[in-house]
Design a protein around this motif. Sequence first.
Motif, short mmCIF file in Angstrom:
data_model
loop_
_atom_site.label_atom_id
_atom_site.label_comp_id
_atom_site.label_asym_id
_atom_site.label_seq_id
_atom_site.Cartn_x
_atom_site.Cartn_y
_atom_site.Cartn_z
N THR A 85 -53.41 -42.68 90.51
CA THR A 85 -54.29 -43.36 89.68
C THR A 85 -54.45 -42.90 88.30
O THR A 85 -53.98 -41.76 88.24
CB THR A 85 -55.66 -43.78 90.23
OG1 THR A 85 -56.38 -42.47 90.07
CG2 THR A 85 -55.72 -44.23 91.56
N TYR A 86 -54.68 -43.85 87.26
CA TYR A 86 -54.59 -43.22 85.89
C TYR A 86 -55.60 -44.18 85.09
O TYR A 86 -55.85 -45.41 85.77
CB TYR A 86 -53.33 -43.58 85.08
CG TYR A 86 -53.34 -43.57 83.48
CD1 TYR A 86 -53.42 -42.53 82.87
CD2 TYR A 86 -53.48 -44.79 82.92
CE1 TYR A 86 -53.23 -42.46 81.57
CE2 TYR A 86 -53.59 -44.83 81.66
CZ TYR A 86 -53.38 -43.62 80.92
OH TYR A 86 -53.39 -43.65 79.76
N THR A 87 -56.79 -43.34 84.59
CA THR A 87 -57.88 -44.29 83.90
C THR A 87 -58.01 -44.06 82.57
O THR A 87 -57.58 -42.82 81.95
CB THR A 87 -59.10 -43.80 84.78
OG1 THR A 87 -59.11 -43.89 86.13
CG2 THR A 87 -60.49 -44.30 84.07
N ARG A 88 -58.37 -45.18 81.87
CA ARG A 88 -58.49 -45.08 80.39
C ARG A 88 -59.42 -46.10 79.93
O ARG A 88 -59.59 -47.13 80.65
CB ARG A 88 -57.10 -45.07 79.49
CG ARG A 88 -56.50 -46.39 79.57
CD ARG A 88 -55.21 -46.43 78.74
NE ARG A 88 -56.00 -46.54 77.44
CZ ARG A 88 -55.44 -46.04 76.17
NH1 ARG A 88 -54.51 -45.32 76.25
NH2 ARG A 88 -55.87 -46.40 75.03
N LEU A 89 -59.50 -46.24 78.72
CA LEU A 89 -60.41 -47.39 77.91
C LEU A 89 -59.29 -48.27 77.36
O LEU A 89 -58.41 -47.98 76.77
CB LEU A 89 -61.19 -46.77 76.99
CG LEU A 89 -62.47 -45.86 77.35
CD1 LEU A 89 -63.22 -45.30 76.20
CD2 LEU A 89 -63.39 -46.77 78.37
N LEU A 90 -59.63 -49.52 77.69
CA LEU A 90 -58.88 -50.61 76.96
C LEU A 90 -59.96 -51.51 76.14
O LEU A 90 -60.94 -52.06 76.44
CB LEU A 90 -57.90 -51.47 78.07
CG LEU A 90 -57.12 -50.76 78.66
CD1 LEU A 90 -56.32 -51.76 79.56
CD2 LEU A 90 -55.95 -50.26 77.66
N PRO A 91 -59.34 -52.01 74.94
CA PRO A 91 -60.31 -52.95 74.11
C PRO A 91 -60.14 -54.18 74.72
O PRO A 91 -59.09 -54.86 75.13
CB PRO A 91 -59.53 -52.92 72.62
CG PRO A 91 -58.23 -52.62 73.12
CD PRO A 91 -58.14 -51.66 74.29
N HIS A 92 -61.37 -54.84 74.83
CA HIS A 92 -61.50 -56.34 75.45
C HIS A 92 -62.74 -56.97 75.30
O HIS A 92 -63.79 -56.37 75.17
CB HIS A 92 -61.24 -56.34 77.08
CG HIS A 92 -61.51 -57.54 77.68
ND1 HIS A 92 -60.45 -58.55 77.50
CD2 HIS A 92 -62.49 -58.15 78.64
CE1 HIS A 92 -60.98 -59.41 78.43
NE2 HIS A 92 -62.14 -59.28 78.95
N ALA A 93 -62.75 -58.19 74.71
CA ALA A 93 -63.88 -58.78 74.33
C ALA A 93 -64.84 -57.93 73.48
O ALA A 93 -66.05 -58.10 73.46
CB ALA A 93 -64.58 -59.43 75.42
N GLY A 94 -64.33 -57.42 72.44
CA GLY A 94 -65.06 -56.60 71.50
C GLY A 94 -65.79 -55.43 71.84
O GLY A 94 -66.53 -54.81 71.33
N ALA A 95 -65.42 -54.87 73.00
CA ALA A 95 -65.69 -53.57 73.61
C ALA A 95 -64.80 -52.81 74.31
O ALA A 95 -63.49 -53.28 74.29
CB ALA A 95 -66.87 -53.99 74.64
N SER A 96 -65.00 -51.42 74.63
CA SER A 96 -64.25 -50.80 75.41
C SER A 96 -64.28 -50.97 76.72
O SER A 96 -65.37 -50.68 77.28
CB SER A 96 -64.32 -49.16 74.73
OG SER A 96 -63.62 -49.30 73.46
N VAL A 97 -63.39 -51.14 77.66
CA VAL A 97 -63.57 -51.33 79.21
C VAL A 97 -62.63 -50.07 79.85
O VAL A 97 -61.57 -49.97 79.43
CB VAL A 97 -62.89 -52.57 79.54
CG1 VAL A 97 -63.01 -52.71 80.97
CG2 VAL A 97 -63.76 -53.94 78.74
N ARG A 98 -63.50 -49.51 80.64
CA ARG A 98 -62.61 -48.46 81.48
C ARG A 98 -62.14 -49.24 82.55
O ARG A 98 -62.36 -50.12 83.27
CB ARG A 98 -64.00 -47.63 82.24
CG ARG A 98 -63.36 -46.30 83.00
CD ARG A 98 -64.44 -45.61 83.67
NE ARG A 98 -64.04 -44.56 84.35
CZ ARG A 98 -64.15 -43.22 84.17
NH1 ARG A 98 -64.68 -42.83 83.12
NH2 ARG A 98 -63.51 -42.37 84.87
N VAL A 99 -60.60 -48.65 82.64
CA VAL A 99 -59.72 -49.36 83.36
C VAL A 99 -59.16 -48.26 84.35
O VAL A 99 -58.50 -47.38 83.78
CB VAL A 99 -58.48 -50.16 82.74
CG1 VAL A 99 -57.38 -50.72 83.44
CG2 VAL A 99 -59.35 -51.42 81.99
N THR A 100 -58.85 -48.46 85.61
CA THR A 100 -58.09 -47.68 86.49
C THR A 100 -57.04 -48.42 86.91
O THR A 100 -57.19 -49.31 87.76
CB THR A 100 -59.09 -46.90 87.74
OG1 THR A 100 -60.07 -46.32 86.94
CG2 THR A 100 -58.21 -46.20 88.26
N VAL A 101 -55.70 -47.84 86.90
CA VAL A 101 -54.44 -48.51 87.17
C VAL A 101 -54.30 -47.28 88.45
O VAL A 101 -53.87 -46.50 88.58
CB VAL A 101 -53.44 -48.42 86.02
CG1 VAL A 101 -52.19 -48.75 86.73
CG2 VAL A 101 -53.84 -49.18 84.99
#
Length: 316
Positions: free
Chosen positions: A38-54
């Motif tokens: 797994t790899y986790t980071r923040l991605l911009p979405h809908a005006g905010a930063s979303v924590r995403v785990t791939v």
Amino acid sequence: MTLLRLFPQGPTDSETALRMLVAHAIPGAEEADIPGRTYTRLLPHAGASVRVTVAFTEDHVAVDLPDEIPDPDGLAVPIRRWLDLDSDTTRIAGALAADPMIRPLVEHRPGIRLIGYPDEFEAVTATVVGQLVSLAAARTFMGRLVAAYGTPAAGLKALPAPQDLAVIPDAELKAAIGLTGARTRTLRAVAQKWADGFTLAHLTADEARRALLALPGIGPWTADYLTVRALQHPDTFAPGDLVACRALGSVTADQARTTAERWAPWRSYGLMHLWADAAYAAPGRGGTRAWKPDPDLTLLPEPTSSPCRAAIAPRR
């Protein structure tokens, strides 16, 4: 959590993709777990930063998202682009394997993808900060940048936006990150360029390369590297890259460029194969035994041939 399942076009070498992401992970901004894949980071979405785990599975990429975010499916397109999931790796591998010199690498990793960055400004920033230093040092510098100026969200920090980075005085930026004065000025010039609205998107590879070379402190290797990693153009190459030159038999940049012409229109993927075999293989699985450079390329360089630059080797 909300789960997205993203199915790629053709096979995917998930191990190489994960190890590439891990190799460049910025402390404080990205988290990686090789055993857990797994790899986790923040991605911009809908005006905010979303924590995403791939998470990389055998046949798809699973993406964990917070339940509360609006339109989670809206993240599918940028994630697919970032991980190059829409490229037909079967077609690309078939074309590259027509060259017997690189065929062993293609057969070993037929699902190589052109992993990029979620944001091109992040790609340029990371590359500029990492010029002429080891990858470990580059990650340290980027970690300092994030720690000093990043925006906290969900236990991580997002890199500063170009307009925020552009207004930081050189002396402050230099002290916070530990860069040289010249590298600090290049970083500020890049931030100002992107703050003014510049983007590489929709440029041809040649146009992008010219625009990057026009910036102070950016030379041919950096511009070539960014056409591959930031623009994700499928048919570019970095002839001055030391890892590529060594993988091809310790050749000159001119000889490497000539060899790569045989891989058109997928030269970037050929370069990824060279990098993967040299830098992103699992312990004990690198250095494909069947791989041998073209013996014609091991000749001493002609006086007019340009050598690869040893100082740029660590930046994959």
